[in-house]
Design a protein around this motif. Sequence first.
Motif, PDB file in Angstrom:
ATOM      1  N   TYR A  90       6.788  -4.857  -7.794  1.00  0.00           N
ATOM      2  CA  TYR A  90       5.492  -5.480  -8.052  1.00  0.00           C
ATOM      3  C   TYR A  90       4.844  -5.979  -6.760  1.00  0.00           C
ATOM      4  O   TYR A  90       3.666  -5.714  -6.504  1.00  0.00           O
ATOM      5  CB  TYR A  90       5.629  -6.623  -9.062  1.00  0.00           C
ATOM      6  N   ASP A  91       5.603  -6.698  -5.939  1.00  0.00           N
ATOM      7  CA  ASP A  91       5.047  -7.265  -4.707  1.00  0.00           C
ATOM      8  C   ASP A  91       4.558  -6.198  -3.741  1.00  0.00           C
ATOM      9  O   ASP A  91       3.528  -6.374  -3.097  1.00  0.00           O
ATOM     10  CB  ASP A  91       6.082  -8.131  -3.989  1.00  0.00           C
ATOM     11  N   SER A 132       4.256  -2.566  -4.363  1.00  0.00           N
ATOM     12  CA  SER A 132       3.423  -1.470  -4.873  1.00  0.00           C
ATOM     13  C   SER A 132       2.391  -1.902  -5.909  1.00  0.00           C
ATOM     14  O   SER A 132       1.471  -1.146  -6.196  1.00  0.00           O
ATOM     15  CB  SER A 132       4.304  -0.382  -5.494  1.00  0.00           C
ATOM     16  N   GLY A 133       2.588  -3.069  -6.505  1.00  0.00           N
ATOM     17  CA  GLY A 133       1.674  -3.507  -7.556  1.00  0.00           C
ATOM     18  C   GLY A 133       2.031  -2.998  -8.932  1.00  0.00           C
ATOM     19  O   GLY A 133       1.366  -3.320  -9.914  1.00  0.00           O
ATOM     20  N   GLU A 153       3.987  -2.925 -12.374  1.00  0.00           N
ATOM     21  CA  GLU A 153       4.720  -3.872 -13.214  1.00  0.00           C
ATOM     22  C   GLU A 153       5.901  -3.173 -13.879  1.00  0.00           C
ATOM     23  O   GLU A 153       5.832  -1.997 -14.216  1.00  0.00           O
ATOM     24  CB  GLU A 153       3.806  -4.441 -14.293  1.00  0.00           C
ATOM     25  N   TRP A 158      -2.592   5.162  -5.741  1.00  0.00           N
ATOM     26  CA  TRP A 158      -3.134   3.806  -5.713  1.00  0.00           C
ATOM     27  C   TRP A 158      -2.775   3.164  -4.385  1.00  0.00           C
ATOM     28  O   TRP A 158      -2.035   3.716  -3.586  1.00  0.00           O
ATOM     29  CB  TRP A 158      -2.620   2.989  -6.895  1.00  0.00           C
ATOM     30  N   GLN A 159      -3.343   1.991  -4.156  1.00  0.00           N
ATOM     31  CA  GLN A 159      -3.013   1.246  -2.950  1.00  0.00           C
ATOM     32  C   GLN A 159      -2.805  -0.215  -3.308  1.00  0.00           C
ATOM     33  O   GLN A 159      -3.283  -0.685  -4.337  1.00  0.00           O
ATOM     34  CB  GLN A 159      -4.081   1.413  -1.879  1.00  0.00           C
ATOM     35  N   ASN A 160      -2.058  -0.888  -2.461  1.00  0.00           N
ATOM     36  CA  ASN A 160      -1.741  -2.293  -2.694  1.00  0.00           C
ATOM     37  C   ASN A 160      -1.446  -2.948  -1.351  1.00  0.00           C
ATOM     38  O   ASN A 160      -0.836  -2.327  -0.477  1.00  0.00           O
ATOM     39  CB  ASN A 160      -0.516  -2.411  -3.620  1.00  0.00           C
ATOM     40  N   GLY A 203       0.826  -5.309   0.540  1.00  0.00           N
ATOM     41  CA  GLY A 203       2.158  -5.864   0.382  1.00  0.00           C
ATOM     42  C   GLY A 203       2.189  -7.340   0.735  1.00  0.00           C
ATOM     43  O   GLY A 203       1.175  -7.930   1.115  1.00  0.00           O
ATOM     44  N   LEU A 206      -1.817  -2.898   4.068  1.00  0.00           N
ATOM     45  CA  LEU A 206      -2.258  -2.033   2.982  1.00  0.00           C
ATOM     46  C   LEU A 206      -1.392  -0.775   2.952  1.00  0.00           C
ATOM     47  O   LEU A 206      -1.243  -0.085   3.954  1.00  0.00           O
ATOM     48  CB  LEU A 206      -3.725  -1.646   3.163  1.00  0.00           C
ATOM     49  N   HIS A 207      -0.804  -0.514   1.816  1.00  0.00           N
ATOM     50  CA  HIS A 207       0.030   0.675   1.611  1.00  0.00           C
ATOM     51  C   HIS A 207      -0.618   1.541   0.538  1.00  0.00           C
ATOM     52  O   HIS A 207      -1.238   1.030  -0.393  1.00  0.00           O
ATOM     53  CB  HIS A 207       1.434   0.291   1.141  1.00  0.00           C
ATOM     54  N   ARG A 208      -0.418   2.835   0.672  1.00  0.00           N
ATOM     55  CA  ARG A 208      -0.848   3.773  -0.366  1.00  0.00           C
ATOM     56  C   ARG A 208       0.397   4.309  -1.043  1.00  0.00           C
ATOM     57  O   ARG A 208       1.441   4.454  -0.414  1.00  0.00           O
ATOM     58  CB  ARG A 208      -1.664   4.905   0.243  1.00  0.00           C
TER      59      ARG A 208
END
Length: 129
Positions: free
Chosen positions: A49-50, A52-53, A55, A89-91, A93, A98-100
């Motif tokens: 979650y932290d 990649s986002g 759940e 998607w991107q998030n 961390g 920013l990671h894809r």
Amino acid sequence: MKQIACPVALHPDGAPRRLAVATYPLTALVLSDIAQGIRPEAAAAHALYDISGLETRAALLLGTSDDIVAGERWHFALCRTVPPVRDRWQNAGPDGTLHRFGWLALDDAAHHDFAPTHQSALDWIRAAL
């Protein structure tokens, strides 16, 4: 020995088997150090979650390996993701980077963009599933 949590987050549709992976800035598995007193499957769900986002509905310990990196014990947890999910998607961390992300088909040939450590972990995951 350093403890590492590696979530094995499979796409919820189940076919073909696809694993959530980072695609930028590096092609990599999602992973995290495990804090003292935290169960590996909980650490894996939290990292998923932290970082990649995604759940997690449930996380089950799939197994452990001391053969990925010397001096580290890797704990692999099968994480059931909560739909719906996107193809890409991107998030940002925990450190703000920013990671894809995207999905890697597990039944395809080895993915050559992974660092050797992550390739070894991916081979372990393929063998365990």
